[in-house]
Design a protein around this motif. Structure first.
Motif, PDB file in Angstrom:
ATOM      1  N   UNK A 239      -3.959   2.662  10.342  1.00  7.57           N
ATOM      2  CA  UNK A 239      -2.995   1.571  10.489  1.00  7.57           C
ATOM      3  C   UNK A 239      -1.593   2.123  10.265  1.00  7.57           C
ATOM      4  N   UNK A 240      -0.680   1.733  11.155  1.00 11.74           N
ATOM      5  CA  UNK A 240       0.728   2.137  11.068  1.00 11.74           C
ATOM      6  C   UNK A 240       1.545   0.869  10.800  1.00 11.74           C
ATOM      7  N   UNK A 241       1.890   0.635   9.518  1.00 12.50           N
ATOM      8  CA  UNK A 241       2.444  -0.645   9.086  1.00 12.50           C
ATOM      9  C   UNK A 241       3.927  -0.484   8.751  1.00 12.50           C
TER      10      UNK A 241
ATOM     11  N   UNK B  59      21.464  -8.692   8.298  1.00  9.15           N
ATOM     12  CA  UNK B  59      21.130  -7.367   7.781  1.00  9.15           C
ATOM     13  C   UNK B  59      19.627  -7.296   7.505  1.00  9.15           C
ATOM     14  N   UNK B  60      19.055  -6.080   7.641  1.00  7.57           N
ATOM     15  CA  UNK B  60      17.637  -5.914   7.327  1.00  7.57           C
ATOM     16  C   UNK B  60      17.392  -4.476   6.885  1.00  7.57           C
ATOM     17  N   UNK B  61      16.270  -4.279   6.225  1.00  4.28           N
ATOM     18  CA  UNK B  61      15.811  -2.953   5.831  1.00  4.28           C
ATOM     19  C   UNK B  61      14.309  -2.922   6.035  1.00  4.28           C
ATOM     20  N   UNK B  62      13.770  -1.761   6.416  1.00  7.90           N
ATOM     21  CA  UNK B  62      12.336  -1.684   6.643  1.00  7.90           C
ATOM     22  C   UNK B  62      11.785  -0.346   6.182  1.00  7.90           C
ATOM     23  N   UNK B  63      10.489  -0.346   5.877  1.00  7.81           N
ATOM     24  CA  UNK B  63       9.788   0.866   5.452  1.00  7.81           C
ATOM     25  C   UNK B  63       8.452   0.935   6.162  1.00  7.81           C
ATOM     26  N   UNK B  64       8.068   2.161   6.530  1.00  9.65           N
ATOM     27  CA  UNK B  64       6.820   2.383   7.254  1.00  9.65           C
ATOM     28  C   UNK B  64       5.790   3.041   6.347  1.00  9.65           C
ATOM     29  N   UNK B  65       4.554   2.558   6.423  1.00 17.94           N
ATOM     30  CA  UNK B  65       3.433   3.086   5.638  1.00 17.94           C
ATOM     31  C   UNK B  65       2.252   3.319   6.575  1.00 17.94           C
ATOM     32  N   UNK B  66       1.597   4.459   6.435  1.00 13.63           N
ATOM     33  CA  UNK B  66       0.380   4.746   7.197  1.00 13.63           C
ATOM     34  C   UNK B  66      -0.811   4.774   6.242  1.00 13.63           C
TER      35      UNK B  66
ATOM     36  N   UNK C  81       0.815  -1.220   0.000  1.00 11.45           N
ATOM     37  CA  UNK C  81       0.000   0.000   0.000  1.00 11.45           C
ATOM     38  C   UNK C  81       0.848   1.270   0.000  1.00 11.45           C
ATOM     39  N   UNK C  82       0.177   2.381  -0.294  1.00 14.49           N
ATOM     40  CA  UNK C  82       0.780   3.695  -0.205  1.00 14.49           C
ATOM     41  C   UNK C  82       0.161   4.451   0.971  1.00 14.49           C
ATOM     42  N   UNK C  83       0.706   5.606   1.255  1.00 15.13           N
ATOM     43  CA  UNK C  83       0.163   6.441   2.347  1.00 15.13           C
ATOM     44  C   UNK C  83      -1.135   7.103   1.870  1.00 15.13           C
ATOM     45  N   UNK C  84      -2.218   6.335   1.893  1.00 13.12           N
ATOM     46  CA  UNK C  84      -3.483   6.786   1.305  1.00 13.12           C
ATOM     47  C   UNK C  84      -4.656   6.374   2.194  1.00 13.12           C
TER      48      UNK C  84
ATOM     49  N   UNK D 180       4.370  -5.644  10.357  1.00 18.34           N
ATOM     50  CA  UNK D 180       3.719  -5.474  11.653  1.00 18.34           C
ATOM     51  C   UNK D 180       2.856  -4.225  11.594  1.00 18.34           C
ATOM     52  N   UNK D 181       1.678  -4.268  12.221  1.00 14.64           N
ATOM     53  CA  UNK D 181       0.786  -3.111  12.320  1.00 14.64           C
ATOM     54  C   UNK D 181       0.812  -2.645  13.769  1.00 14.64           C
ATOM     55  N   UNK D 182       1.462  -1.521  14.013  1.00 13.02           N
ATOM     56  CA  UNK D 182       1.660  -1.057  15.380  1.00 13.02           C
ATOM     57  C   UNK D 182       0.381  -0.529  16.027  1.00 13.02           C
ATOM     58  N   UNK D 183      -0.680  -0.319  15.236  1.00 14.19           N
ATOM     59  CA  UNK D 183      -1.940   0.160  15.803  1.00 14.19           C
ATOM     60  C   UNK D 183      -2.894  -0.975  16.148  1.00 14.19           C
TER      61      UNK D 183
END
Length: 340
Positions: A142-144, A153-160, A82-85, A108-111
C-alpha cells in the motif's frame, strides 16, 4: 430624564444590554451605556492589548481575527502510525496529529484499484491520538499519502506499508519418522512472502540443536503455490531427529513437530565381490555387496536396454539367469534404501 415627556426614561436605546469589544484574546464583555452626546450608546469596556501570536495555542494572540495564522505557524503533520513497515494484521492503527487546528485530515492509497481521497476528520488537530482508531487494508503493498489542509494551505506525508496477515502452511516433509535418508531433507509449504526456512536437527548424544537457514527456494507446483525447499547434511550413520520452521516477512510462522529416528546414510553401497560362470545360455552370478540393496542388471546390447531386478533387500546374490544367444554387455547396479 424623561426628555420627551412621555413618562418613559431613555426609551429607544439599548442601554444596559450586554456588549463585547475586541477580537481573540483582546475580547472584553461589558454593558451598553449612553454616549457622551446622549444620541446613542457605547460599550463601557475597552478591548485588551494584543501580543505576539503564539503558535499552536489555538488562540488569536494578536487580536486580528485569525487563530495561529500560517505565516506565524507553519503547518506540521506528524504520522506516528502507520510506519514504513510490514504488518501481520489487516487492521492498522492510525495515529496522526497536526500542530494547529486544520480544516480536515484525509488519506489516499495510490495502490487501490480506484484511488480516492477519504476523510479522517474535519476541524481537528489529531486522528487516533486521543482515542485508538484503525483502518482495514487488504493483503499486499500500500502506498498511502496523508494530507492536512487549512484554508488554501496543505501538507502531506507518504507512507508505504505491506500487509501479510496469513501464516505460512507446511504441507509435508521428508524423510518420515523412522526412515533413512542420504542427507537430503525437504519441506513443501505455501507462502508468498518468505523470510526464511530453518532446519533444526540434533544427534541425541550431542544434546545440542543445530540450525540451518535458507532464504530462497524453488517452486514445485505453481498452480497450487506449493514451494519446495531442500537441505543437504553432510552426515552419515547417525540416529537423529529434525524439525522445520517456515517464517514470512511479517514474522508469521508454521513449524513441524519433532521428527525422530532418522538414519542418515550418505555412503554408497560397494560391490565387494563379482564373479560369473557361463553354461550354455545360463549365466551364474556370484555377487557380494557391502549392505542390503536393490540389485539390478542392464544389457547394453539389447535393442531397448532397461534395468532388470536380480534381488531386493539383499547383500549377496548367487543364482542363474538365462540369456538369449549372442553377445551381452552387462552392467550391475546396487542401490541402497536412500538411493545411493
Amino acid at each position: 430624564l424623561d426628555n420627551n415627556c412621555d413618562n418613559n426614561i431613555d426609551e429607544g436605546f439599548d442601554k444596559e444590554n450586554q456588549c463585547t469589544v475586541g477580537l481573540g484574546v483582546c475580547e472584553r464583555t461589558g454593558q451598553k451605556i449612553c454616549s457622551l452626546s446622549g444620541n446613542g450608546t457605547i460599550c463601557n469596556v475597552e478591548p485588551g492589548t494584543p501580543s505576539e501570536e503564539i503558535c499552536a495555542d489555538n488562540k488569536d494572540n494578536n487580536c486580528n481575527g485569525e487563530v495561529d495564522e500560517l505565516n506565524v505557524c507553519p503547518l506540521r503533520l506528524n504520522v506516528y502510525s502507520p510506519q514504513n513497515l510490514v504488518y501481520n494484521t489487516e487492521k492498522i492503527p492510525i495515529n496522526i496529529t497536526t500542530n494547529i487546528l486544520v480544516d480536515e485530515i484525509k488519506y489516499i492509497d495510490y495502490l487501490n484499484e480506484e484511488p480516492e481521497w477519504k476523510r479522517l476528520c474535519k476541524n481537528c488537530n489529531e486522528y487516533g491520538f486521543s482515542k485508538r482508531k484503525t483502518k482495514k487494508f487488504d493483503e499486499g503493498p500500500h502506498n498511502i499519502t496523508f494530507k492536512a489542509t487549512r484554508r488554501d494551505k496543505f501538507i502531506q506525508k507518504n507512507i508505504s506499508i505491506f500487509i501479510d496477515s496469513k501464516d505460512p502452511a507446511i504441507i509435508r516433509t521428508n524423510p518420515k519418522s523412522g526412515r533413512h535418508t542420504n542427507g537430503t531433507f525437504a519441506v513443501e509449504y505455501r507462502e508468498d512472502n518468505l523470510e526464511k526456512i530453518t532446519l533444526e536437527y540434533a544427534i541425541p548424544y550431542e544434546h545440542v540443536a543445530n540450525k540451518i537457514d535458507k532464504t530462497n527456494c524453488t517452486s514445485s507446483n505453481s498452480s497450487k503455490k506449493i514451494q519446495l525447499c531442500v537441505f543437504t547434511l553432510n552426515l552419515s550413520g547417525f540416529d537423529m531427529f529434525y524439525k522445520f520452521k517456515v517464517e514470512d516477512i511479517a514474522n508469521n510462522f508454521d513449524e513441524t513437530e519433532q521428527i525422530e529416528r532418522i538414519i542418515i546414510d550418505a555412503i554408497s553401497p560397494e560391490i565387494t565381490y563379482l564373479n560369473h560362470s557361463i553354461n550354455g545360455r545360463k549365466v551364474e552370478f556370484d555377487i557380494e555387496i557391502s549392505e542390503e540393496v536393490l540389485l539390478e542388471y542392464l544389457d547394453e546390447n539389447e535393442r531397448n536396454p532397461r534395468w532388470r531386478n536380480l534381488c531386493n533387500n539383499c547383500d549377496s546374490y548367487n543364482k542363474k539367469k538365462t540369456l538369449s544367444v549372442g553377445e551381452h554387455a552387462l552392467l550391475i547396479r546396487a542401490t541402497d534404501k536412500v538411493q545411493n
